[in-house]
Design an enzyme around this catalytic site. Sequence first.
Site, mmCIF file in Angstrom:
data_model
loop_
_atom_site.group_PDB
_atom_site.id
_atom_site.type_symbol
_atom_site.label_atom_id
_atom_site.label_comp_id
_atom_site.label_asym_id
_atom_site.label_seq_id
_atom_site.Cartn_x
_atom_site.Cartn_y
_atom_site.Cartn_z
ATOM 1 N N TYR A 50 0.846 -1.208 0.000
ATOM 2 C CA TYR A 50 0.000 0.000 0.000
ATOM 3 C C TYR A 50 0.873 1.247 0.000
ATOM 4 O O TYR A 50 1.854 1.312 0.731
ATOM 5 C CB TYR A 50 -0.893 0.026 1.252
ATOM 6 N N GLU A 52 -0.570 4.835 -0.344
ATOM 7 C CA GLU A 52 -1.386 6.044 -0.515
ATOM 8 C C GLU A 52 -0.528 7.285 -0.325
ATOM 9 O O GLU A 52 0.283 7.356 0.603
ATOM 10 C CB GLU A 52 -2.554 6.027 0.474
ATOM 11 N N ASP A 196 -7.544 13.856 -24.431
ATOM 12 C CA ASP A 196 -7.550 12.431 -24.071
ATOM 13 C C ASP A 196 -6.872 11.697 -25.225
ATOM 14 O O ASP A 196 -7.474 11.484 -26.278
ATOM 15 C CB ASP A 196 -9.005 11.969 -23.888
ATOM 16 N N THR A 222 -4.579 6.344 -21.343
ATOM 17 C CA THR A 222 -4.359 5.006 -20.808
ATOM 18 C C THR A 222 -2.949 4.607 -21.233
ATOM 19 O O THR A 222 -2.337 5.242 -22.091
ATOM 20 C CB THR A 222 -5.371 3.992 -21.370
ATOM 21 N N LYS A 225 -2.848 0.958 -24.714
ATOM 22 C CA LYS A 225 -3.298 0.875 -26.108
ATOM 23 C C LYS A 225 -2.066 0.972 -27.016
ATOM 24 O O LYS A 225 -1.212 0.107 -26.939
ATOM 25 C CB LYS A 225 -4.349 1.952 -26.373
ATOM 26 N N ARG A 231 -2.366 -2.306 -18.206
ATOM 27 C CA ARG A 231 -3.639 -1.578 -18.080
ATOM 28 C C ARG A 231 -3.499 -0.557 -16.969
ATOM 29 O O ARG A 231 -3.372 -0.920 -15.797
ATOM 30 C CB ARG A 231 -4.776 -2.543 -17.745
HETATM 31 N N1 DSN Z 1 -12.636 0.714 -24.279
HETATM 32 C C1 DSN Z 1 -11.768 1.651 -24.927
HETATM 33 C C2 DSN Z 1 -11.711 1.421 -26.389
HETATM 34 O O1 DSN Z 1 -11.839 0.284 -26.784
HETATM 35 O O2 DSN Z 1 -11.531 2.348 -27.154
HETATM 36 C C3 DSN Z 1 -12.127 3.015 -24.595
HETATM 37 O O3 DSN Z 1 -12.214 3.133 -23.218
#
Ligand code: DSN
Length: 417
Positions: A50, A52, A196, A222, A225, A231
């Site tokens: 942990y 925090e 974003d 994120t 991707k 993730r």
């Molecule tokens: N789920 C993502 C996507 O596939 O684009 C977006 O959050």
Amino acid sequence: MSLAHVDPEIAELIKAEERRQADTVKLIPSENYVSKAVLEATGTVLTNKYSEGYAGKRYYEGQQVIDQIETLAIERAKALFGVRHANVQPYSGSPANLAIYMAFASPGDTVMGMGLPFGGHLTHGWSVSATGKWFNPVRYGVRRDTGRIDMDEVRDLAREHRPKLIFCGGTAIPRTIDFPAFAEIAREVGAVLAADIAHIAGLVAGGAHPSPVGHADVISTTTHKTLRGPRGAMLMADSDEHATALNKAVFPGLQGGPHNHTTAAIAVALKEAAAPEFSAYAHQVVANAKALADELLARGFDLVSGGTDNHLILIDLTSKGVAGKPAAQALDRAGLETNYNTVPFDPRKPFDPSGLRIGTPSVTSRGMGEAEMRQIAAWMDEVVTAVAKGDAEDVITRVHAEVSALTGKYPTPGLTA
Ligand code: DSN
């Protein structure tokens, strides 16, 4: 004791997923294959801790190692994207975006983002999301004739509604996002501009898409991707004031302890993304998407906006006489993994829409190039045409065998490589 010993059922299911991922041509544009190093960092004892708070100011003892890991991740994010501040603690994209609302708006405030059916994200103020329920969302879309974001509409809406916050970026945008144009509008109306870049972060890092740095006030992404990490998510900003507000919003505003195993894997992914090979990968992702789009166009597919500038292609299947869902299901059975998706001005329902969303990050990570993209387009054409005719079984079986022959030649990073 090993996982196979403790829980053979789950161990076997994980093996089955490994095989499935290796045997499939993964075309979902938000997915990728992480490296063995990223996978290794994720499955470590860091999950036991942990932490925090932030480095040097935690609410638990024993942070001698965690502080160093989080600091490394932050420094690597700052260097890679050329920003002054980074927060690597958001659990994923939606919590990262929520932190932006918490930092710069109050419930009931007007916010602006791209509508979900046009390619925006749920958290950009869509009605079913907390961001659409707790704030007053104004939505922009794309032009019917071009399929591209209508910057005149964005400016007019911003002038009329004076939002506190404007989001740009999304989940189904095949074209370059004009960050300077959004910044000019946000400045004019006194809004905070949030970019974003979840979908395109890897392209930005690799120099294959313009960067929002210097234009957007805050950036969310994120990490799993095109960036090819675990993730997780990150928030970035240049000004001290914006960074302080974001940090407070993430912790203690919205989250408890950061997921330290994820933080370490983000640090690894960021190190990988700074290497020259990553830039080559990012450019190849775009070259592959263009090759795939060109071949689909040549085969009579109708692409939203007429093509792509990035990793993503949005196909409107209306002209092919088949809906997105049955096409995606048949393609999946043929070993081609896609997702059905709404297209702008879609007359069909979101759970049974007209479109297919595909992309090239995963196939590029496996080392496939333009020739393979043309082959994939040909397979897609055969399957979709057969589905439209209502007689797809033989085609699915044959294409699946051909897909398996192809995937056998391309190792899957993290699994077989
Ligand atoms: N789920 C993502 C996507 O596939 O684009 C977006 O959050």
